[in-house]
Design a protein around this motif. Structure first.
Motif, PDB file in Angstrom:
ATOM      1  N   UNK A 180      21.955  10.383 -13.820  1.00 61.67           N
ATOM      2  CA  UNK A 180      22.347  11.352 -14.845  1.00 61.67           C
ATOM      3  C   UNK A 180      23.863  11.348 -15.050  1.00 61.67           C
ATOM      4  N   UNK A 181      24.587  11.224 -13.932  1.00 60.59           N
ATOM      5  CA  UNK A 181      26.049  11.219 -13.960  1.00 60.59           C
ATOM      6  C   UNK A 181      26.576   9.865 -14.433  1.00 60.59           C
ATOM      7  N   UNK A 182      25.774   8.829 -14.217  1.00 58.45           N
ATOM      8  CA  UNK A 182      26.215   7.471 -14.555  1.00 58.45           C
ATOM      9  C   UNK A 182      27.292   6.972 -13.610  1.00 58.45           C
ATOM     10  N   UNK A 183      27.395   7.631 -12.466  1.00 56.87           N
ATOM     11  CA  UNK A 183      28.390   7.277 -11.450  1.00 56.87           C
ATOM     12  C   UNK A 183      27.894   7.807 -10.110  1.00 56.87           C
ATOM     13  N   UNK A 184      28.787   7.876  -9.127  1.00 57.11           N
ATOM     14  CA  UNK A 184      28.409   8.339  -7.806  1.00 57.11           C
ATOM     15  C   UNK A 184      28.754   9.821  -7.657  1.00 57.11           C
ATOM     16  N   UNK A 185      27.865  10.557  -7.052  1.00 57.89           N
ATOM     17  CA  UNK A 185      28.063  11.997  -6.843  1.00 57.89           C
ATOM     18  C   UNK A 185      28.484  12.253  -5.404  1.00 57.89           C
ATOM     19  N   UNK A 186      29.343  13.241  -5.212  1.00 55.69           N
ATOM     20  CA  UNK A 186      29.813  13.641  -3.882  1.00 55.69           C
ATOM     21  C   UNK A 186      28.790  14.581  -3.240  1.00 55.69           C
ATOM     22  N   UNK A 187      28.471  14.297  -1.971  1.00 58.22           N
ATOM     23  CA  UNK A 187      27.568  15.153  -1.186  1.00 58.22           C
ATOM     24  C   UNK A 187      28.334  15.754  -0.007  1.00 58.22           C
ATOM     25  N   UNK A 188      27.915  16.934   0.435  1.00 58.51           N
ATOM     26  CA  UNK A 188      28.558  17.587   1.577  1.00 58.51           C
ATOM     27  C   UNK A 188      27.508  17.983   2.621  1.00 58.51           C
ATOM     28  N   UNK A 189      27.978  18.657   3.673  1.00 56.12           N
ATOM     29  CA  UNK A 189      27.114  19.140   4.756  1.00 56.12           C
ATOM     30  C   UNK A 189      26.268  18.011   5.352  1.00 56.12           C
ATOM     31  N   UNK A 190      26.948  16.908   5.703  1.00 57.36           N
ATOM     32  CA  UNK A 190      26.246  15.776   6.306  1.00 57.36           C
ATOM     33  C   UNK A 190      25.238  15.139   5.369  1.00 57.36           C
ATOM     34  N   UNK A 191      25.568  15.109   4.074  1.00 57.75           N
ATOM     35  CA  UNK A 191      24.691  14.476   3.087  1.00 57.75           C
ATOM     36  C   UNK A 191      23.551  15.351   2.616  1.00 57.75           C
ATOM     37  N   UNK A 192      23.558  16.619   3.008  1.00 56.21           N
ATOM     38  CA  UNK A 192      22.435  17.504   2.661  1.00 56.21           C
ATOM     39  C   UNK A 192      22.578  18.186   1.307  1.00 56.21           C
ATOM     40  N   UNK A 193      23.811  18.362   0.838  1.00 64.63           N
ATOM     41  CA  UNK A 193      24.020  19.149  -0.386  1.00 64.63           C
ATOM     42  C   UNK A 193      24.775  18.368  -1.450  1.00 64.63           C
ATOM     43  N   UNK A 194      24.176  18.296  -2.648  1.00 63.55           N
ATOM     44  CA  UNK A 194      24.839  17.659  -3.787  1.00 63.55           C
ATOM     45  C   UNK A 194      25.903  18.605  -4.339  1.00 63.55           C
ATOM     46  N   UNK A 195      27.004  18.043  -4.838  1.00 64.75           N
ATOM     47  CA  UNK A 195      28.042  18.856  -5.477  1.00 64.75           C
ATOM     48  C   UNK A 195      28.124  18.459  -6.951  1.00 64.75           C
ATOM     49  N   UNK A 196      28.996  19.136  -7.699  1.00 64.42           N
ATOM     50  CA  UNK A 196      29.180  18.761  -9.099  1.00 64.42           C
ATOM     51  C   UNK A 196      30.340  17.782  -9.261  1.00 64.42           C
ATOM     52  N   UNK A 197      30.827  17.235  -8.150  1.00 66.49           N
ATOM     53  CA  UNK A 197      31.978  16.327  -8.207  1.00 66.49           C
ATOM     54  C   UNK A 197      31.559  14.861  -8.310  1.00 66.49           C
ATOM     55  N   UNK A 198      32.352  14.102  -9.066  1.00 61.33           N
ATOM     56  CA  UNK A 198      32.154  12.661  -9.197  1.00 61.33           C
ATOM     57  C   UNK A 198      33.101  11.976  -8.215  1.00 61.33           C
ATOM     58  N   UNK A 199      32.623  10.932  -7.571  1.00 61.57           N
ATOM     59  CA  UNK A 199      33.325  10.339  -6.428  1.00 61.57           C
ATOM     60  C   UNK A 199      34.726   9.822  -6.761  1.00 61.57           C
TER      61      UNK A 199
END
Length: 252
Positions: free
Chosen positions: A136-155
């Protein structure tokens, strides 16, 4: 000419080194102090220690284990997991770390990067980014909490922001490749490496020496990090470094 680095990683949970696939299905890989001593002897350029459940469990990094590991090392040592403030950074550096790695805390409060860089210098501050490709983002999304939570940030934009705030290094993990042993994510690593002015450590996907060659050349990474292939003796740091030197890579 810049020299490239090979960095084993200790993912620590409940005082033991563990390794999984795409951040799940964790299995035991040994004692962190013994492994630290082993990698120091092996000729690793640096060591990374990540307390992988600290942020998720809302607690501090295991300071005693950090001290014990640091006592075994003569190489630079980066510690991450559960580091949320300048005081946490001080505590971990006093325990023997040379650098601190921030991930979840930095996304939630980017000022912590600036505070750390101003107090200790940028060379001490590593911003770890867990990245997953998002159609959907057409790019890589940043995850937090040891990969458990998606954020609205693009890498890529987050990596650039982190460097502007004072990060001296980016530790970039491909969640899609983590533990798969099919090779690092060259496209991701190259995109971030070309977008920032600081060293990028590639993580996630090492399966053999040729993967290190690919990521350090085509992927433009400054360092490559791996865990399971070293922990389970599928290859050694020395074998990988010898292969890279023979392939013309300028190694530390």
């Amino acid at each position: 000419m810049v020299t490239k680095r090979i960095i084993p990683c200790l993912d620590v949970k409940d005082g033991r080194v563990v390794k999984g696939v795409q951040f799940v299905q964790l299995r035991d890989a040994g004692d962190p102090v013994e492994l630290a001593h082993f990698y120091d002897d092996q000729g690793a350029d640096e060591l990374v220690f990540l307390d992988i459940s600290a942020s998720h469990e809302g607690r501090k990094t295991m300071e005693d284990v950090v001290k014990d590991v640091a006592s075994q090392l003569a190489i630079p040592f980066t510690v991450g997991g559960g580091i949320n403030s300048l005081d946490d950074m001080k505590r971990i550096l006093r325990a023997g770390a040379d650098k601190v790695s921030v991930n979840t805390a930095a996304v939630k409060n980017p000022e912590v990067i600036k505070e750390g860089a101003q107090y200790f210098g940028s060379q001490c501050i590593v911003v770890a980014i867990d990245a997953k490709f998002d159609e959907k983002l057409g790019s890589w999304r940043v995850y937090t909490h040891g990969g458990r939570e998606a954020t609205d940030r693009e890498v890529i934009s987050w990596a650039q922001e982190a460097v502007q705030l004072g990060a001296g290094e980016i530790l970039l993990t491909s969640m899609d490749r983590d533990g798969e042993k099919a090779g690092f994510d060259v496209a991701l690593t190259k995109a971030v490496s070309e977008a920032v002015s600081v060293p990028v450590i590639a993580s996630g996907g090492a399966g053999g020496a040729e993967h290190f060659l690919e990521i350090l050349t085509e992927g433009k990474a400054d360092a490559a990090l791996a865990a399971s292939i070293f922990h389970y003796k599928e290859t050694s740091v020395q074998e990988v470094k010898n292969f890279l030197k023979q392939s013309g890579v300028n190694m530390r």
